[in-house]
Design a protein around this motif. Structure first.
Motif, PDB file in Angstrom:
ATOM      1  N   UNK A 231      46.925  16.900  -6.012  1.00 41.05           N
ATOM      2  CA  UNK A 231      47.887  18.211  -5.620  1.00 41.05           C
ATOM      3  C   UNK A 231      49.372  17.752  -5.542  1.00 41.05           C
ATOM      4  N   UNK A 232      49.797  16.634  -6.479  1.00 38.88           N
ATOM      5  CA  UNK A 232      51.134  16.334  -6.228  1.00 38.88           C
ATOM      6  C   UNK A 232      51.890  16.116  -7.564  1.00 38.88           C
ATOM      7  N   UNK A 233      53.126  16.849  -7.643  1.00 37.81           N
ATOM      8  CA  UNK A 233      53.717  16.690  -8.561  1.00 37.81           C
ATOM      9  C   UNK A 233      55.357  16.166  -8.406  1.00 37.81           C
ATOM     10  N   UNK A 234      56.033  15.927  -9.636  1.00 39.64           N
ATOM     11  CA  UNK A 234      57.528  15.487  -9.386  1.00 39.64           C
ATOM     12  C   UNK A 234      58.144  16.314  -9.994  1.00 39.64           C
ATOM     13  N   UNK A 235      59.258  16.420  -9.283  1.00 44.41           N
ATOM     14  CA  UNK A 235      60.497  17.435  -9.528  1.00 44.41           C
ATOM     15  C   UNK A 235      61.776  16.480  -9.972  1.00 44.41           C
ATOM     16  N   UNK A 236      62.268  16.394 -10.939  1.00 47.65           N
ATOM     17  CA  UNK A 236      63.358  15.704 -11.275  1.00 47.65           C
ATOM     18  C   UNK A 236      64.778  16.765 -11.383  1.00 47.65           C
ATOM     19  N   UNK A 237      65.443  16.425 -10.490  1.00 55.06           N
ATOM     20  CA  UNK A 237      66.491  17.354 -10.212  1.00 55.06           C
ATOM     21  C   UNK A 237      68.063  16.987 -10.911  1.00 55.06           C
ATOM     22  N   UNK A 238      68.361  17.779 -11.985  1.00 56.06           N
ATOM     23  CA  UNK A 238      69.587  18.033 -12.392  1.00 56.06           C
ATOM     24  C   UNK A 238      70.283  16.724 -12.779  1.00 56.06           C
ATOM     25  N   UNK A 239      69.437  16.034 -13.683  1.00 57.27           N
ATOM     26  CA  UNK A 239      69.877  14.553 -14.310  1.00 57.27           C
ATOM     27  C   UNK A 239      70.409  14.929 -15.572  1.00 57.27           C
ATOM     28  N   UNK A 240      71.788  15.440 -15.635  1.00 49.95           N
ATOM     29  CA  UNK A 240      72.365  16.165 -16.767  1.00 49.95           C
ATOM     30  C   UNK A 240      73.656  15.310 -16.902  1.00 49.95           C
TER      31      UNK A 240
ATOM     32  N   UNK B 264      56.606  29.422  -8.199  1.00 51.66           N
ATOM     33  CA  UNK B 264      55.267  30.121  -8.677  1.00 51.66           C
ATOM     34  C   UNK B 264      54.592  28.971  -9.600  1.00 51.66           C
ATOM     35  N   UNK B 265      55.553  28.321 -10.375  1.00 56.71           N
ATOM     36  CA  UNK B 265      54.808  27.403 -11.215  1.00 56.71           C
ATOM     37  C   UNK B 265      54.034  26.361 -10.777  1.00 56.71           C
ATOM     38  N   UNK B 266      54.653  25.989  -9.553  1.00 60.27           N
ATOM     39  CA  UNK B 266      54.093  24.770  -8.794  1.00 60.27           C
ATOM     40  C   UNK B 266      52.614  25.482  -8.102  1.00 60.27           C
ATOM     41  N   UNK B 267      52.947  26.640  -7.565  1.00 59.34           N
ATOM     42  CA  UNK B 267      51.731  26.922  -6.734  1.00 59.34           C
ATOM     43  C   UNK B 267      50.621  27.646  -7.640  1.00 59.34           C
ATOM     44  N   UNK B 268      50.910  27.906  -8.940  1.00 56.57           N
ATOM     45  CA  UNK B 268      49.817  28.250  -9.895  1.00 56.57           C
ATOM     46  C   UNK B 268      49.195  27.027 -10.454  1.00 56.57           C
ATOM     47  N   UNK B 269      49.987  25.951 -10.360  1.00 55.19           N
ATOM     48  CA  UNK B 269      49.282  24.701 -10.638  1.00 55.19           C
ATOM     49  C   UNK B 269      48.548  24.014  -9.674  1.00 55.19           C
ATOM     50  N   UNK B 270      48.681  24.602  -8.184  1.00 58.68           N
ATOM     51  CA  UNK B 270      47.795  23.818  -7.155  1.00 58.68           C
ATOM     52  C   UNK B 270      48.538  22.849  -6.600  1.00 58.68           C
ATOM     53  N   UNK B 271      49.736  22.809  -6.789  1.00 61.61           N
ATOM     54  CA  UNK B 271      50.640  21.607  -6.327  1.00 61.61           C
ATOM     55  C   UNK B 271      50.916  22.036  -4.796  1.00 61.61           C
ATOM     56  N   UNK B 272      50.586  21.054  -4.096  1.00 60.14           N
ATOM     57  CA  UNK B 272      50.795  20.963  -2.662  1.00 60.14           C
ATOM     58  C   UNK B 272      51.936  20.068  -1.920  1.00 60.14           C
TER      59      UNK B 272
END
Length: 208
Positions: free
Chosen positions: A9-18, A143-151
Motif C-alpha cells: 500500500x505504498x507509492x512514490x511521489x516525485x515532486x516537480x523535477x523539471x 483520488x488517484x492514490x486512494x483509488x489505488x489503495x495507497x496509504x
C-alpha cells in the motif's frame, strides 16, 4: 536511504523535477544544488524503486503564460516581490514551467510513472502542493492514490522548502503516512530548507 523491499500500500511521489527548477538546465527558478549529479541520482533511485514494484507518480508544474505568480504579469513588479491578492500573499516568480515549453518538461523517463499529475493550471492561483492549489482546488492526486489503495507515500523532489514541503504537509493532512528521502531533495536556501525539514518532522514525517 536504501529501500530494499516492497512495502504494501505504498507509492512514490516525485515532486516537480523539471527543467526550470534545475541548475543543470539553467532554469529560470533553478535550485542551486539541483545539478546533473542530483538528476542522475534521482533517476537512478526512481528506477530502482520502480524495479522493486512501487507505483511511481509525478507532479508537474504546468502554468499558463498569464499565471498570477509571474512578475511579468503585474505592472511595475520585480521578481520575488510579495503582493497581496484577495487577502492572500503572493510571491511573484520569474515565468517558469509554462505549458508546452521545453523547460516545463520532467527530467526523467516518463515511462517510469504510473501517472503524472499537473498542477498550477488555474491562472488565478499558485499551486505548490501536489494535492491542492492555493484556492483549495484538488489536482486529482489524492483520488488517484486512494483509488489505488495507497496509504503510505515515499516523497522526494524539488524544492524541499516549497513544493516538496507543501505536498508532504497536505499528504499528512489527508491521512497518508509519509517518508521523505532527504538526499533526493534539494532546497532553495539552507535556512528555509532546515526550517521545512523541522516542520515536516514535527508533523510526523519519517525523514531519512
Amino acid at each position: 536511504m536504501q529501500i530494499n523491499t516492497k512495502q504494501d500500500h505504498t507509492a512514490v511521489v516525485v515532486v516537480d523535477i523539471q527543467a526550470d527548477f534545475t541548475q543543470a538546465m539553467q532554469g529560470s527558478l533553478a535550485v542551486g544544488d539541483a545539478d546533473r549529479e542530483y538528476l542522475n541520482a534521482a533517476e537512478t533511485q526512481t528506477r530502482r524503486l520502480k524495479a522493486l514494484g512501487y507505483p511511481i507518480y509525478a507532479t508537474q508544474d504546468w502554468h499558463p503564460a498569464n499565471h498570477i505568480s509571474f512578475f511579468s504579469n503585474h505592472d511595475n513588479a520585480k521578481p520575488y516581490d510579495v503582493i497581496e491578492i484577495e487577502g492572500r500573499q503572493q510571491v511573484l516568480w520569474p515565468p517558469h514551467c509554462v505549458q508546452d515549453t521545453a523547460n516545463a518538461r520532467i527530467l526523467m523517463d516518463e515511462s517510469l510513472f504510473t501517472a503524472i499529475v499537473k498542477k498550477g493550471m488555474d491562472p488565478a492561483f499558485d499551486s505548490y502542493s501536489g494535492f491542492f492549489d492555493d484556492g483549495k482546488k484538488e489536482t486529482g492526486l489524492a483520488d488517484i492514490l486512494k483509488n489505488a489503495g495507497i496509504k503510505k507515500l515515499i516523497i522526494y523532489g524539488l524544492a524541499t522548502d516549497y513544493c516538496v514541503k507543501a505536498t508532504v504537509m497536505d499528504a499528512i493532512m489527508l491521512g497518508f503516512d509519509v517518508t521523505l528521502i532527504k538526499d533526493l531533495c534539494r532546497g532553495v536556501t539552507p535556512e528555509s530548507t532546515a526550517a521545512a525539514l523541522e516542520e515536516m518532522k514535527a508533523a510526523g514525517v519519517d525523514i531519512c
